[in-house]
Motif scaffolding. Structure first.
Motif, mmCIF file in Angstrom:
data_model
loop_
_atom_site.group_PDB
_atom_site.id
_atom_site.type_symbol
_atom_site.label_atom_id
_atom_site.label_comp_id
_atom_site.label_asym_id
_atom_site.label_seq_id
_atom_site.Cartn_x
_atom_site.Cartn_y
_atom_site.Cartn_z
ATOM 1 N N VAL A 322 0.572 -1.156 -0.251
ATOM 2 C CA VAL A 322 0.023 0.515 0.443
ATOM 3 C C VAL A 322 0.814 1.230 0.202
ATOM 4 C CG1 VAL A 322 -1.639 1.037 1.543
ATOM 5 C CG2 VAL A 322 -1.655 -0.827 1.212
ATOM 6 N N SER A 323 0.732 2.211 -0.026
ATOM 7 C CA SER A 323 1.523 3.857 -0.680
ATOM 8 C C SER A 323 1.840 3.982 0.006
ATOM 9 C CB SER A 323 0.587 4.489 -1.589
ATOM 10 O OG SER A 323 1.007 6.367 -2.444
ATOM 11 N N ARG A 324 3.281 4.819 0.218
ATOM 12 C CA ARG A 324 3.301 4.927 1.351
ATOM 13 C C ARG A 324 3.406 6.617 1.532
ATOM 14 N NH1 ARG A 324 8.714 5.083 1.215
ATOM 15 N NH2 ARG A 324 9.448 3.976 -0.635
ATOM 16 N N ARG A 325 2.118 7.063 0.219
ATOM 17 C CA ARG A 325 2.099 9.348 -0.033
ATOM 18 C C ARG A 325 0.637 9.462 0.855
ATOM 19 N NH1 ARG A 325 1.003 9.780 -6.264
ATOM 20 N NH2 ARG A 325 -0.581 8.404 -5.891
ATOM 21 N N LYS A 326 0.951 10.261 1.540
ATOM 22 C CA LYS A 326 0.590 11.045 2.475
ATOM 23 C C LYS A 326 -1.062 11.418 1.540
ATOM 24 C CE LYS A 326 3.274 13.197 5.324
ATOM 25 N NZ LYS A 326 3.164 11.938 6.852
ATOM 26 N N ALA A 327 -2.218 11.833 2.596
ATOM 27 C CA ALA A 327 -3.560 11.943 1.451
ATOM 28 C C ALA A 327 -3.639 12.480 0.667
ATOM 29 C CB ALA A 327 -4.673 11.683 2.607
ATOM 30 N N TRP A 328 -2.676 13.671 1.222
ATOM 31 C CA TRP A 328 -3.221 15.105 0.055
ATOM 32 C C TRP A 328 -1.910 14.684 -1.446
ATOM 33 C CZ3 TRP A 328 1.867 17.509 -1.366
ATOM 34 C CH2 TRP A 328 2.760 16.975 -0.963
ATOM 35 N N GLN A 329 -1.510 13.916 -1.433
ATOM 36 C CA GLN A 329 -0.148 13.844 -2.769
ATOM 37 C C GLN A 329 -1.430 13.214 -3.615
ATOM 38 O OE1 GLN A 329 2.949 11.687 -0.611
ATOM 39 N NE2 GLN A 329 4.690 13.373 -0.734
ATOM 40 N N TYR A 330 -2.127 12.379 -3.566
ATOM 41 C CA TYR A 330 -3.076 11.335 -4.395
ATOM 42 C C TYR A 330 -3.783 12.189 -5.490
ATOM 43 C CZ TYR A 330 -2.679 6.961 -1.773
ATOM 44 O OH TYR A 330 -2.576 5.479 -1.028
ATOM 45 N N VAL A 331 -3.182 13.603 -4.638
ATOM 46 C CA VAL A 331 -4.592 14.567 -5.641
ATOM 47 C C VAL A 331 -3.265 14.880 -7.401
ATOM 48 C CG1 VAL A 331 -5.022 16.391 -3.970
ATOM 49 C CG2 VAL A 331 -2.550 16.763 -4.980
ATOM 50 N N PHE A 332 -2.388 14.339 -7.090
ATOM 51 C CA PHE A 332 -1.525 14.343 -8.152
ATOM 52 C C PHE A 332 -1.186 13.078 -9.401
ATOM 53 C CE2 PHE A 332 0.357 17.579 -5.197
ATOM 54 C CZ PHE A 332 1.040 18.149 -6.009
ATOM 55 N N GLY A 333 -2.298 12.128 -8.984
ATOM 56 C CA GLY A 333 -2.425 11.123 -9.927
ATOM 57 C C GLY A 333 -3.115 9.925 -8.381
ATOM 58 N N PRO A 334 -3.497 8.384 -9.122
ATOM 59 C CA PRO A 334 -3.760 7.645 -8.357
ATOM 60 C C PRO A 334 -2.973 6.922 -7.548
ATOM 61 C CG PRO A 334 -4.065 7.187 -10.528
ATOM 62 C CD PRO A 334 -3.323 8.219 -10.190
ATOM 63 N N GLY A 335 -1.440 6.167 -8.270
ATOM 64 C CA GLY A 335 -0.412 5.504 -7.995
ATOM 65 C C GLY A 335 -0.517 4.690 -8.065
ATOM 66 N N VAL A 336 1.044 3.808 -7.922
ATOM 67 C CA VAL A 336 1.190 2.400 -8.689
ATOM 68 C C VAL A 336 0.408 1.679 -8.528
ATOM 69 C CG1 VAL A 336 3.309 0.976 -9.100
ATOM 70 C CG2 VAL A 336 3.699 3.585 -8.421
ATOM 71 N N GLY A 337 0.009 1.676 -7.622
ATOM 72 C CA GLY A 337 -0.750 0.185 -6.507
ATOM 73 C C GLY A 337 -2.494 0.143 -7.737
ATOM 74 N N ALA A 338 -3.195 1.718 -7.400
ATOM 75 C CA ALA A 338 -3.804 1.365 -7.824
ATOM 76 C C ALA A 338 -3.272 1.465 -9.883
ATOM 77 C CB ALA A 338 -5.007 2.406 -7.584
ATOM 78 N N THR A 339 -3.068 1.615 -10.338
ATOM 79 C CA THR A 339 -2.512 2.015 -11.557
ATOM 80 C C THR A 339 -2.811 0.758 -12.402
ATOM 81 O OG1 THR A 339 -1.821 4.073 -11.438
ATOM 82 C CG2 THR A 339 -1.355 2.916 -13.492
ATOM 83 N N VAL A 340 -1.535 -0.215 -11.549
ATOM 84 C CA VAL A 340 -1.660 -1.436 -11.503
ATOM 85 C C VAL A 340 -2.539 -2.477 -11.613
ATOM 86 C CG1 VAL A 340 -0.308 -3.294 -11.231
ATOM 87 C CG2 VAL A 340 0.935 -2.111 -11.821
ATOM 88 N N ALA A 341 -3.657 -3.018 -10.982
ATOM 89 C CA ALA A 341 -4.457 -2.640 -10.645
ATOM 90 C C ALA A 341 -5.736 -2.779 -11.879
ATOM 91 C CB ALA A 341 -5.254 -2.857 -9.183
ATOM 92 N N ARG A 342 -5.779 -1.088 -11.871
ATOM 93 C CA ARG A 342 -6.802 -0.695 -13.268
ATOM 94 C C ARG A 342 -6.093 -1.877 -14.558
ATOM 95 N NH1 ARG A 342 -5.983 4.206 -12.652
ATOM 96 N NH2 ARG A 342 -4.629 4.547 -14.628
ATOM 97 N N GLU A 343 -4.999 -1.226 -15.043
ATOM 98 C CA GLU A 343 -4.285 -2.224 -16.265
ATOM 99 C C GLU A 343 -4.496 -3.401 -16.155
ATOM 100 O OE1 GLU A 343 -1.660 0.540 -17.118
ATOM 101 O OE2 GLU A 343 -3.059 2.485 -16.982
ATOM 102 N N SER A 344 -4.030 -4.089 -14.847
ATOM 103 C CA SER A 344 -3.686 -5.061 -14.713
ATOM 104 C C SER A 344 -4.449 -6.537 -15.745
ATOM 105 C CB SER A 344 -3.559 -6.504 -13.655
ATOM 106 O OG SER A 344 -5.101 -6.306 -12.996
#
Length: 429
Positions: A322-344
Motif C-alpha cells: 500500500v502506498s506510503r504517500r500521504k493523503a494530499w499527495q493523491y491529487v497528483f495521481g492514483p499511485g502505482v498500486g491503483a494503476t497496476v490493479a486497473r490495467e492488469s
C-alpha cells in the motif's frame, strides 16, 4: 545431429526400460530402422521378453582386473548406422579401456553422427540432486549424469508409479530376485524415500516443461498470462516494507506447491533513484534465501514496466505494498498500486499488502538530506552561501567591472554550485 529422447524414472523399477522397448516396437511397426545398442534387463522376465523381435548390436567385451565386462560397442553401432538406437542407463560408468568414460558420452557421439537415441535415466542419477538424494535415502549415487545433458534432450518423458504400486511390484519379484526383496523394501524402497524421489522427479520435469512453455510463448509472441503455474511477482520500491512483501509472497507461493517468487525493482533510465542500495541488497538476499529470484528492470513508467515484466514471465499474481504517500499527495495521481490493479486485466491478480510504513510519506525510508554531510562541509557550504555573493559582488565592482552580464551570471552560478556541493540545497538557495 540426431534427436535424444529420455525416459526419466522417478525410482528404480518404475518401468522406464520397459517403456523404452515398447516405444522401439512401435517404431519398428511403423517401418523405422531401430536397433538395440545396449539394454540391461537385469534378469526381469517381462523386460527380457520385450527384447524379442528387436535387432541387437553385439557388445564389446573388456577385461578389467581379471573379470570380463560387456559394454556398448560404439564403433559397431556407428558402422550399422541405424535411424534409432536404444541405449539404456545413461548415467552408467564404462569399464576403463572403453571408448569413453561415461555412457552419456557414447550417446553424444551417436547423436553427432546423426543417429536418434532413446535412453533411460533415474532422477537420483542427476548430478545436481546427488546431495539431496543422499540425505533422503542414505545412499550416495556413484554414477551420475550432468543435468545439462538431460536438459538438452529433445523429449523427456517421466515414468512414474505410486510408492504402494512400486512396492507391490517389488514384493512380486518383478524388480529384484527373492533374496533381495526384503532388504530393498526395508531400506531404499521405503514409502518415504519413494515419495520424496517421486516429488523430486515431478518438480524437475515441471521446470523442464516450463522452459518449453516459455520458449513457445516467446516464439509465438504470446503476452497474455497462461495460468499453468503459480508465479508471483513482488514489486519493490527500495523501502523497508519490501521485506514484508517478500515474506508475504513466499507464504502465498508455499500454499501452492511449485510456486515461484520473483522480486523486481524498476529503476529509472536516467539513473536517478530514491532507493537505498543497501536496503535493496538486503531484500535481494532475503528473496534468494526464500528460494526466489531478484530482478532489476529499467523503466520510467513504473506501472507499465511492472506489468510488462509480469506478463513476460507469465506471472499469475502481483504483490505490491500500500502506498506510503500521504493523503494530499493523491491529487497528483492514483499511485502505482491503483494503476497496476486497473490495467492488469482479468489474467493477473493484484494484491495490495498493508505494512507499518503506509501513509507516512514517500521519503520516510530515506535519511535526511544532510545526514551524509560532515559538520565541516556544512559550515563551509553556509560560509560560501552567505559571504560568497557579497565578496564576489565587491570583487566584480572593484577589480573587473566590465566583464558583462553573461559572465557575471556564470560566476554567480559557479558560486551557487560550490555551495550546493559542499553544504547541500539550503546554502545553495
Amino acid at each position: 545431429r540426431g534427436k535424444l529422447r529420455i525416459y526419466l524414472g522417478a525410482a528404480p523399477g518404475v518401468g522406464k526400460t520397459y517403456a523404452m522397448l515398447s516405444e522401439a516396437h512401435r517404431r519398428v511397426e511403423r517401418g523405422t530402422d531401430c536397433v538395440v545398442a545396449l539394454v540391461e534387463h537385469h534378469g526381469r522376465p517381462r523386460t527380457e521378453v520385450m527384447l524379442r523381435g528387436l535387432e541387437q548390436v553385439g557388445r564389446r567385451e573388456l577385461v578389467y582386473r581379471g573379470a570380463v565386462f560387456a559394454e556398448m560397442d560404439v564403433e559397431a553401432v556407428l558402422r550399422r548406422a541405424p535411424a534409432v538406437a536404444l541405449v539404456d542407463e545413461l548415467a552408467h560408468t564404462n569399464v576403463p579401456g572403453s571408448r569413453h568414460a561415461k555412457r552419456w558420452q557414447d550417446v553424444e557421439e551417436l547423436l553427432a553422427a546423426g543417429i536418434d537415441v532413446v535412453s533411460t535415466v533415474n532422477i537420483q542419477h542427476l548430478e545436481s540432486l546427488g546431495d539431496v538424494v543422499e540425505s533422503i535415502t542414505g545412499v550416495r549415487q556413484r554414477e551420475t549424469v550432468p543435468d545439462e545433458v538431460v536438459r538438452r534432450a529433445d523429449q523427456i518423458e517421466l515414468v512414474d508409479m505410486s510408492p504402494q504400486a512400486l512396492r507391490r511390484r517389488m514384493a512380486h519379484g518383478n524388480i529384484y530376485t527373492a533374496d533381495k526383496v526384503d532388504a530393498a523394501l526395508s531400506n531404499y524402497f521405503r514409502p518415504g524415500n519413494l515419495t520424496a524421489l517421486r516429488e523430486l522427479a515431478l518438480l524437475w520435469v515441471a521446470d523442464r516443461v516450463d522452459e518449453y512453455l516459455q520458449q513457445y510463448r516467446g516464439e509465438h509472441g504470446i503476452r497474455s498470462t497462461w495460468q499453468a503455474r503459480e508465479r508471483i511477482v513482488v514489486g519493490l520500491t527500495g523501502g523497508p516494507e519490501g521485506r514484508t512483501l517478500i515474506r508475504r509472497a513466499a507464504r502465498m507461493a508455499a500454499k501452492g506447491s511449485g510456486g515461484e517468487v520473483m522480486a523486481v525493482y524498476i529503476a529509472r533510465s536516467d539513473g536517478l533513484t530514491a532507493a537505498s542500495p543497501k536496503e535493496l541488497a538486503v531484500q535481494r538476499t532475503l528473496v534468494e534465501d526464500l528460494g526466489g529470484s531478484f530482478h532489476q528492470v529499467i523503466g520510467d513508467d513504473i506501472p507499465a514496466a511492472l506489468l510488462e515484466f509480469a506478463r513476460g514471465v507469465n506471472a499469475t499474481q502481483i504483490v505490491l505494498g500500500v502506498s506510503r504517500r500521504k493523503a494530499w499527495q493523491y491529487v497528483f495521481g492514483p499511485g502505482v498500486g491503483a494503476t497496476v490493479a486497473r490495467e492488469s486485466g482479468p489474467d493477473l491478480d493484484v494484491h495490495l499488502v498493508t505494512h507499518d510504513r503506509m501513509g507516512k510519506g514517500t521519503d520516510l525510508s530515506r535519511p535526511p538530506r544532510t545526514a551524509r554531510l560532515g559538520r565541516n562541509r556544512r559550515v563551509c557550504g553556509w560560509l560560501i552561501g552567505m559571504a560568497g555573493p557579497v565578496l564576489l559582488s565587491l570583487l566584480l565592482r572593484g577589480v573587473a567591472p566590465g566583464l558583462g552580464l553573461a559572465n557575471d551570471m556564470l560566476l554567480f552560478l559557479t558560486l551557487t554550485v560550490a555551495a550546493a556541493l559542499l553544504g547541500g540545497m539550503l546554502p545553495a538557495l
